[in-house]
Structures are given as C-alpha cells and as structure tokens.
Write a protein that holds these residues in place. Structure first.
Motif, PDB file in Angstrom:
ATOM      1  N   THR B 298     -16.204  -7.666   0.562  1.00  0.00           N
ATOM      2  CA  THR B 298     -16.111  -7.131  -0.745  1.00  0.00           C
ATOM      3  C   THR B 298     -14.806  -7.632  -1.396  1.00  0.00           C
ATOM      4  O   THR B 298     -13.822  -7.995  -0.796  1.00  0.00           O
ATOM      5  CB  THR B 298     -16.119  -5.531  -0.740  1.00  0.00           C
ATOM      6  OG1 THR B 298     -14.930  -5.231  -0.102  1.00  0.00           O
ATOM      7  CG2 THR B 298     -17.355  -4.992  -0.156  1.00  0.00           C
ATOM      8  N   VAL B 299     -14.806  -7.506  -2.707  1.00  0.00           N
ATOM      9  CA  VAL B 299     -13.722  -7.835  -3.538  1.00  0.00           C
ATOM     10  C   VAL B 299     -12.441  -6.966  -3.178  1.00  0.00           C
ATOM     11  O   VAL B 299     -12.663  -5.577  -2.930  1.00  0.00           O
ATOM     12  CB  VAL B 299     -14.017  -7.665  -5.181  1.00  0.00           C
ATOM     13  CG1 VAL B 299     -12.632  -8.054  -5.867  1.00  0.00           C
ATOM     14  CG2 VAL B 299     -15.047  -8.880  -5.382  1.00  0.00           C
ATOM     15  N   GLN B 300     -11.254  -7.465  -2.908  1.00  0.00           N
ATOM     16  CA  GLN B 300      -9.966  -6.555  -2.415  1.00  0.00           C
ATOM     17  C   GLN B 300      -9.444  -6.059  -3.453  1.00  0.00           C
ATOM     18  O   GLN B 300      -9.512  -4.906  -4.025  1.00  0.00           O
ATOM     19  CB  GLN B 300      -9.272  -7.529  -1.408  1.00  0.00           C
ATOM     20  CG  GLN B 300     -10.031  -8.222  -0.389  1.00  0.00           C
ATOM     21  CD  GLN B 300     -10.374  -7.072   0.544  1.00  0.00           C
ATOM     22  OE1 GLN B 300      -9.786  -6.247   1.280  1.00  0.00           O
ATOM     23  NE2 GLN B 300     -11.931  -6.814   0.720  1.00  0.00           N
ATOM     24  N   GLY B 301      -8.654  -6.701  -4.128  1.00  0.00           N
ATOM     25  CA  GLY B 301      -7.564  -5.869  -5.018  1.00  0.00           C
ATOM     26  C   GLY B 301      -6.247  -5.512  -4.347  1.00  0.00           C
ATOM     27  O   GLY B 301      -5.888  -5.681  -3.147  1.00  0.00           O
ATOM     28  N   LEU B 302      -5.364  -5.137  -5.077  1.00  0.00           N
ATOM     29  CA  LEU B 302      -4.010  -4.993  -4.776  1.00  0.00           C
ATOM     30  C   LEU B 302      -4.048  -3.381  -4.288  1.00  0.00           C
ATOM     31  O   LEU B 302      -4.786  -2.743  -4.646  1.00  0.00           O
ATOM     32  CB  LEU B 302      -3.178  -4.817  -5.917  1.00  0.00           C
ATOM     33  CG  LEU B 302      -1.538  -4.867  -5.815  1.00  0.00           C
ATOM     34  CD1 LEU B 302      -1.150  -6.009  -4.942  1.00  0.00           C
ATOM     35  CD2 LEU B 302      -0.802  -4.976  -7.032  1.00  0.00           C
ATOM     36  N   LEU B 303      -3.369  -3.102  -3.270  1.00  0.00           N
ATOM     37  CA  LEU B 303      -3.395  -1.945  -2.435  1.00  0.00           C
ATOM     38  C   LEU B 303      -2.407  -1.205  -2.802  1.00  0.00           C
ATOM     39  O   LEU B 303      -1.157  -1.593  -3.311  1.00  0.00           O
ATOM     40  CB  LEU B 303      -3.337  -1.828  -0.870  1.00  0.00           C
ATOM     41  CG  LEU B 303      -4.444  -2.742  -0.207  1.00  0.00           C
ATOM     42  CD1 LEU B 303      -3.976  -2.650   1.324  1.00  0.00           C
ATOM     43  CD2 LEU B 303      -5.576  -1.775  -0.556  1.00  0.00           C
ATOM     44  N   ASP B 304      -2.475   0.244  -3.131  1.00  0.00           N
ATOM     45  CA  ASP B 304      -1.492   1.061  -3.653  1.00  0.00           C
ATOM     46  C   ASP B 304      -0.157   1.076  -2.937  1.00  0.00           C
ATOM     47  O   ASP B 304       0.857   1.291  -3.510  1.00  0.00           O
ATOM     48  CB  ASP B 304      -1.887   2.541  -3.888  1.00  0.00           C
ATOM     49  CG  ASP B 304      -2.969   2.545  -4.921  1.00  0.00           C
ATOM     50  OD1 ASP B 304      -2.768   1.744  -5.999  1.00  0.00           O
ATOM     51  OD2 ASP B 304      -3.757   3.599  -4.877  1.00  0.00           O
ATOM     52  N   GLY B 305      -0.165   1.022  -1.695  1.00  0.00           N
ATOM     53  CA  GLY B 305       0.811   1.329  -0.737  1.00  0.00           C
ATOM     54  C   GLY B 305       1.997  -0.029  -0.867  1.00  0.00           C
ATOM     55  O   GLY B 305       3.074   0.160   0.017  1.00  0.00           O
ATOM     56  N   GLU B 306       1.616  -0.917  -1.516  1.00  0.00           N
ATOM     57  CA  GLU B 306       2.434  -2.135  -1.257  1.00  0.00           C
ATOM     58  C   GLU B 306       3.601  -2.023  -1.919  1.00  0.00           C
ATOM     59  O   GLU B 306       3.648  -1.195  -2.716  1.00  0.00           O
ATOM     60  CB  GLU B 306       1.649  -3.396  -1.685  1.00  0.00           C
ATOM     61  CG  GLU B 306       0.698  -3.910  -0.817  1.00  0.00           C
ATOM     62  CD  GLU B 306       0.566  -5.566  -1.227  1.00  0.00           C
ATOM     63  OE1 GLU B 306       1.454  -5.845  -1.873  1.00  0.00           O
ATOM     64  OE2 GLU B 306      -0.555  -6.136  -0.503  1.00  0.00           O
ATOM     65  N   ASP B 307       4.704  -2.882  -1.619  1.00  0.00           N
ATOM     66  CA  ASP B 307       5.821  -3.190  -2.233  1.00  0.00           C
ATOM     67  C   ASP B 307       5.897  -3.601  -3.616  1.00  0.00           C
ATOM     68  O   ASP B 307       4.876  -4.412  -3.711  1.00  0.00           O
ATOM     69  CB  ASP B 307       7.006  -3.847  -1.562  1.00  0.00           C
ATOM     70  CG  ASP B 307       7.527  -3.401  -0.343  1.00  0.00           C
ATOM     71  OD1 ASP B 307       7.226  -2.270   0.044  1.00  0.00           O
ATOM     72  OD2 ASP B 307       7.775  -4.235   0.498  1.00  0.00           O
ATOM     73  N   ASN B 308       6.404  -3.364  -4.831  1.00  0.00           N
ATOM     74  CA  ASN B 308       6.504  -3.700  -5.925  1.00  0.00           C
ATOM     75  C   ASN B 308       5.016  -3.617  -6.574  1.00  0.00           C
ATOM     76  O   ASN B 308       4.826  -4.636  -7.362  1.00  0.00           O
ATOM     77  CB  ASN B 308       6.835  -4.991  -6.110  1.00  0.00           C
ATOM     78  CG  ASN B 308       8.522  -5.150  -5.688  1.00  0.00           C
ATOM     79  OD1 ASN B 308       8.963  -4.431  -5.967  1.00  0.00           O
ATOM     80  ND2 ASN B 308       8.764  -6.017  -4.845  1.00  0.00           N
ATOM     81  N   THR B 309       4.144  -2.586  -6.266  1.00  0.00           N
ATOM     82  CA  THR B 309       2.759  -2.501  -6.870  1.00  0.00           C
ATOM     83  C   THR B 309       2.655  -2.695  -8.225  1.00  0.00           C
ATOM     84  O   THR B 309       1.751  -3.437  -8.694  1.00  0.00           O
ATOM     85  CB  THR B 309       2.131  -1.348  -6.243  1.00  0.00           C
ATOM     86  OG1 THR B 309       2.315  -1.162  -4.905  1.00  0.00           O
ATOM     87  CG2 THR B 309       0.561  -1.417  -6.335  1.00  0.00           C
ATOM     88  N   GLU B 310       3.423  -1.976  -8.843  1.00  0.00           N
ATOM     89  CA  GLU B 310       3.338  -1.793 -10.216  1.00  0.00           C
ATOM     90  C   GLU B 310       3.607  -3.198 -10.934  1.00  0.00           C
ATOM     91  O   GLU B 310       2.711  -3.621 -11.768  1.00  0.00           O
ATOM     92  CB  GLU B 310       4.188  -0.668 -11.028  1.00  0.00           C
ATOM     93  CG  GLU B 310       3.477   0.688 -10.850  1.00  0.00           C
ATOM     94  CD  GLU B 310       2.177   0.742 -11.590  1.00  0.00           C
ATOM     95  OE1 GLU B 310       2.017   0.101 -12.650  1.00  0.00           O
ATOM     96  OE2 GLU B 310       1.345   0.958 -10.800  1.00  0.00           O
TER      97      GLU B 310
END
Lengths: 401, 328
Positions: B298-310
């Motif tokens: 499936t399409v992934q996308g950015l995970l919330d827990g990552e560094d510098n997410t915003e």
C-alpha cells in the motif's frame, strides 16, 4: 565466397550490481495477515487467493517507489523492491535495420551503447543535468527527448517492477533548472510511471541522510555542481546555486592540458573521463599518474600527475565562491554552524582529497569550516529521492496522476 | 572433415560487417529487380551453454564456415557470408528452395563429422540452419530474408536442433492446416438428411401411382378392388422396407464418414495446437522476466513518530505544490 569476420560485438559488462536495500525498508507493511486486516474483507480474499497462487503471486497489487537521479554522466535508480542500478547516461539507436538485426536490440544503453557507438545514432541526452537541446521543437530537441524517455524507461525496467504494481517515482533534477526543462523531464518520465514528481537533487541528498537543518550540500555531478543550503524548511531559490564547474569541466581542462603539453598524444573525451575516474585527486601527495595514450598508433606513456591535479583543483575555487555566497547571506547567528556542516555528494565527491582542499580554501576565505563526505556518493541522490517518494502522502500521488 | 576444416581459421577479411551487408543488400535488390532466386542461411551451433562450450564456439564457428565454403566451392555456388560469435549469415543468389535445403542438409552432415581435439571432447557437433528464400512473396528484402532465416534457426533449435527449417514453409503449412480444418468442419455441417432414403420413397410413390393408374383402365368390381388394395398394401410395405434398409445403410456409411472426419479433425487440431504452442513458447523466450515485488503493498506516507515530522510534512507539501504548479 567473400568473407568477413568480426568478433567485437560481445555484450559488455553490465553496470554496477544491485546492492543493499533502501533506507526506507524497515517500515514495510510486513505480514500477509496485516495486509489482509488493513485491506478489509475484499483485501483478505485477494490475499488468500494470492497465498494459494504461491510465492510469485504473493500479492495481487503493490506500490513500487522509485528514486531516480537523472545525471548527465550516470543515471541511478533505487527502488522499494531492493533493486539499485546505475547506468551511464548514453543512448544509442541502430543506424539501420541490419545493424538492429545484428545488435538484436532496438535501443542500447550505457556502456554497451558507448562501446558500439560507431554502429549507432548515439545520444548523451542530458547536458548540465538537463535535456540537451538548442530549442524546443527542433529535431535535436525531439531526438534528445526521445533518448531521455528511453533512458528513463530503461532505468525503470532495470528496477524490475512487476506489471501489476503502481509505480511512483521521484526524480532528482539540478537545483536551478528551468521550468521548460522540468517539463521535458516530466514528459520523459510520465510514459513509464503512474505518478511522478521532481525535486532538487541536493535537497534529496540531504533528505535521504536526514540532515535537514543547517547543512550545506554540495552535489558534484558531471554537468553541474549544485549547492544547497538546508535550514529546516524547503530550500528556496536563494538557498540554491548551480554552477557548471563539475566533472565535464575537469575533463575539458585535462584535455586542454594534454593538447598543450603533449600535442602528439591522441585521445578521446571518453578516454579522458576514464583517466579522471580512476586517478582524480587534489591531495598534496599522490602516486604518479602515468597513462598510455596512442601516438601514431603506438601506445606511449605520459605523466599526467600535475595536469590532472590542476584540472581537479579548478573546481575548488568556484565551489567555495558558491559556499561563501550561501554562508554570507545566511542568518549571522547560524553561519558558523552552517560552515561546519558542509556535505559533499555526487560522483565528483570521489576526487581524492577534495574535502581537505575545500576546507583549506574555506579557512582562507571564510575563516574555517568542516567538510563531510556522503558515504554512498553514487546513490545519495537516488536513495534520497526514494525516501521522498516513500514519505509522500497518498493523496499527493493521486492528484498528480 | 574436409581439408578446409583442418586448415587454420580464416583470416579476417578486408571487408567490414557493414560493407558485407551492403553487398548482400545489393544482391537481394538485384534479385528483386531481375527476378532471380536468392536464399539466405543463418547457421548456429546447438546447445552451447556452458563456459567451456562458449569458448569452443570461437573455434567451431570458423570451422563450420570453412565447411560451408568447401561445399559451395565444390558445387560452384557463389555467395556472400559473414561469421559472428553466435551465427553465420550467408546469402546465395540463383539458388532455389530445393538447392538451399540440399545445401543445408549437406552442411548438417558435415557438421556432425566435425570434431576438434580438446574442444568437443568426442561429443558430436550439431548445428541448426534457418533458411530464408525470396520465393515467398513477402521475402524480397534483405531484412525480411534475415528475419525469416533467424526465425527458421530458432524453430530448428527449439525442435531439438541438428536440422534445417524454413520459416515460411512452416507458416504456409500452418495456414494449410487451418484451411483443411475449416473445410472439414464445413463438410460435417453440410451433411444433411439422407438422400438415398428420399429417392426410395419417391420411387415408391411413383410405383404406387402406376399401379393405381393400371387398375383404373379396368372395369371396377368388388374382387378387383380387393386385389388392388392387396397389391397396393404389398407394394407399400415393400417400399417402406426398402426405404428403411436404405436409411440404415446410409446412416452406417455416414457414421463411418463422420468417424473418419472426426479422427482427421482431432489429428489436425492436435497438430495445430502443437505448432501454435511451440510458436508461443519461442515468442515467450524473450519476455520471461516478471519483475521483483516491492516490499510495500500500500501507499506509505510519513510516520508520525519520526524526527522532524512537521518540518518534513511541510517540505513534502512544498514539493507537491511545486509539481502541481508545474503541471498547470
């Protein structure tokens, strides 16, 4: 019976072999059960069917992410199926139907095209990192566009996508490429992928290494050197500089040196490129660079140590000029931090001693600085573009289909 | 093994491949212009897969080329030829299909006799030959002739090697088989109701009518009427019996015909299927790579827990908007 015998048509060695999986691998939607749960009842049925069909048909559909570094000299691809490939950015078409029959291919790429270029209409479709052309609509433009399309199709083919997968690609292009050229690259890619985006090459290098704050990336390619200032947001035009003091510039300088110093030596620009790739250095102490070049057909040894070092050294000054501009226009409070986080990437960063040479020049002109090297210069751009592709939300991909 | 084979490999010619192909093309064009026969042979070694065998190819191809030269020299055949690592290509003007196939047969026989010390290790060398000929209306260009010869070579190899094959003949045979099959099916469909039983019935009706007419000229009486009824009953009964017998005989014959036709259809269909599957197999050899699956379904996308997410989310949005603007 008249005879002809020619055995120089052997297929040549393929480019570098596929290596490690991309950095984005750990976030796999791992198990079939998880996929089934995520996809709901219909998905579960599809997965169950897939299990029955065996390993090869493990899933009915999938998403293949591609990160492509479309370079003047080399084009690299990193894919979310673990494939990594680099090919020289050369494309050749057999001159006539008989050549095609003998070569057994409609189009040849990379080193193979280079080796058989005498039987081919030969193209190096990119110049200074973008489509080589005088102007749009001319035969030269159309030919180069066709070659670029075929080159992109080929790197995608080498990523071994399955036919039932969606292909989402991010292509790295030089930082300050024109809109027309971006459009041409998009046109070239759109035929082979489901959705495609472009992003700045130095940005993708930084993104791939997770170095997004107060970093100065120098991406040295064959056609251009891109300098990009990262400061926690998307770099703007003022944060990026593209100069043409890059690999091809060194080749031309070395060729000039040989022509002036050893006028009897015969060589081609391809021979010069190979010499540079093998011996390039700006270090103070290096082994002698003695190469054989033909003189009236006879191989003769020439000492190119000084000439090669001088040619390589010519890009250091313009690079530090660019660095100085980007540092001096940055927030004064963070200039020191920026100077001490200069990241070298791209094929040109493999020149021996280049980091130290830049540091020396920075010490003279900027009062100091620290230069780091990218661990995988050949795949820095492609790997970063792959990470951008992976992180891009689904709705963005959908809107650009 | 001829003297030519035992001699050293032929020296490189002064002509390049391009020059040789140019000469071949001129010859084919002349054949088209003046209407004479010309054939093209493509010759390859069978089953040379291992590294050692591939090494041997470098020696064997010149040897086979020498054999070809020797055969053509003996038969006063003039031609043009070139050798590559994987095949020999030769063009012979004024050579008909029959002569081309005889030449191929002879070359196959000579190749079987080849044995180069330390190379073949006693294993007989076999070759395959593809034949292209301008007797076919679509084969009047050099490219088409080479294509025909190459397809013939592939068919010969896939058929087990050690044979020659003319692609256009195979193609024509295939067409013939298709035509014959269609004809048989049409014949079976056209088999209508029995004609013989109809003839018997019609003859019976005519006979009954004649008997009735014969009795009409005689003065009617009760006894005569009785006799007429009896005669008509006997005749009708006999006619019915004959008609039944005719129908049975005819049915039997038709059953035999149908059985025969069905057997022929089965045979032809089998032959057609076999040929077509072989063609499909050869065609599929060029595209067997099915690719490698992505690790993502499936399409992934950015995970919330990552560094510098915003920050990353903003950057990705900027990239998207820049690309969207570019499209517009």
């Amino acid at each position: 019976m008249t005879t002809s015998k020619n055995t120089d048509m052997d297929p040549t060695a393929e480019p570098e072999e596929a290596a490690i999986a991309p950095e984005t691998q750990p976030r796999e939607v791992a198990t079939i059960e998880q996929r089934a749960a995520a996809a709901g009842e219909r998905g579960a049925a599809a997965v169950a069917d897939a299990i029955e069909q065996g390993e090869d048909a493990e899933k009915a559909v999938g998403v293949l992410y591609l990160g492509i570094d479309l370079g003047t000299s080399r084009t690299s691809v990193s894919a979310s199926n673990g494939q990594r490939e680099t090919i020289a950015s050369y494309v050749g078409y057999p001159k006539d139907a008989v050549s095609q029959k003998l070569l057994k291919k409609r189009v040849l790429f990379g080193q193979e095209a280079l080796d058989k270029r005498l039987a081919l209409n030969f193209f190096r479709p990119l110049e200074h990192g973008v489509l080589k052309s005088s102007e749009e609509g001319t035969p030269e433009y159309e030919d180069n566009l066709r070659a670029a399309k075929d080159l992109i199709s080929e790197v995608i083919r080498r990523a071994k996508p399955r036919k039932d997968e969606l292909i989402y690609a991010v292509i790295g292009v030089p930082a300050q490429v024109s809109i027309n050229n971006k459009q041409a690259v998009l046109d070239a890619a759109r035929e082979s992928v489901d959705s495609v985006m472009l992003c700045s090459e130095p940005f993708s290098v930084a993104y791939g290494l997770d170095m997004l704050d107060d970093v100065l990336v120098i991406d040295i390619g064959a056609g251009t050197t891109d300098l990009c200032r990262m400061h926690g947001t998307m770099p703007e035009d003022a944060d990026q500089i593209t100069i043409t003091f890059a690999g091809d510039y060194i080749d031309n300088k070395l060729a000039e040196y040989i022509r002036e110093t050893y006028p009897e030596a015969q060589f081609s620009i391809e021979m010069i490129r190979k010499i540079k790739e093998r011996y390039a250095s700006v270090a103070d102490e290096v082994d002698k660079v003695v190469v054989d070049l033909p003189v009236n057909g006879k191989p003769t040894s020439f000492d190119l140590t000084d000439g090669l070092r001088a040619a390589c050294q010519t890009i250091v000054g313009p690079m530090v000029d660019g660095l100085s501009t980007l540092v001096s226009t940055f927030d004064p409070e963070f200039q020191d931090r920026l100077k001490n986080r200069v990241l070298l990437a791209g094929g040109g960063s493999q020149i021996k001693g280049l980091d130290l040479a830049i540091e020396r020049e920075m010490a003279t002109r900027l009062g100091g600085g620290k230069v780091m090297r990218c661990e995988e210069p050949m795949y820095g751009g492609a790997g970063g573009a792959l990470k951008v592709a992976h992180d891009m939300p689904a709705e963005f991909w959908e809107k650009l289909k | 093994m001829t003297e030519m084979t035992t001699a050293k490999a032929p020296a490189a010619s002064a002509l390049s491949v391009a020059q040789m192909l140019h000469l071949m093309r001129m010859e084919v064009d002349n054949a088209k212009l003046h209407g004479y026969a010309i054939c093209c042979l493509m010759i390859g070694l069978d089953e040379f897969q291992t590294q050692a065998e591939r090494e041997a190819r470098r020696w064997l191809m010149p040897a086979i080329f020498s054999e070809l030269k020797a055969i053509t020299f003996q038969q006063h055949i003039r031609g043009l030829g070139l050798t590559r690592e994987h095949f020999i290509l030769a063009v012979f003007p004024h050579i008909g299909v029959k002569q081309a196939t005889e030449l191929s047969e002879e070359l196959l026989a000579k190749a079987r006799e080849l044995e180069l010390p330390g190379i073949t290790g006693g294993t007989p060398v076999t070759i395959s030959v593809g034949v292209g000929h301008n007797s076919h209306p679509r084969s009047d260009e050099l490219e088409t002739l080479i294509e025909d010869a190459e397809t013939g070579l592939n068919l010969a190899r896939s058929g087990g090697g050690d044979r020659w094959m003319q692609w256009r003949t195979v193609e024509d045979e295939l067409e013939d088989i298709r035509g014959e099959l269609d004809e048989q099916i049409r014949e079976m469909r056209e088999l209508g109701p029995g004609e013989e039983s109809d003839a018997v019935a019609s003859w019976g009706h005519a006979l009954v009518r004649k008997i009735v007419d014969a009795f009409a000229v005689v003065e009617p009486s009760a006894s005569l009427n009785q006799v007429r009824s009896d005669v008509l009953a006997i005749v009708s009964s006999e006619v019915d019996r004959w008609r039944d017998l005719a129908t049975i005989r005819q049915l039997s014959e038709r059953e035999k015909t149908i059985d025969l036709l069905e057997r022929r259809i089965t045979k032809l269909t089998g032959s057609l299927d076999q040929t077509e599957s072989e063609l499909k197999r050869i065609a599929s050899l060029k595209a067997i790579d099915t690719g490698i699956s992505s690790i993502y379904s499936t399409v992934q996308g950015l995970l919330d827990g990552e560094d510098n997410t915003e920050a990353k989310r903003e950057m990705l949005k900027d990239i998207f908007e820049a690309n969207l603007a570019l499209r517009q």
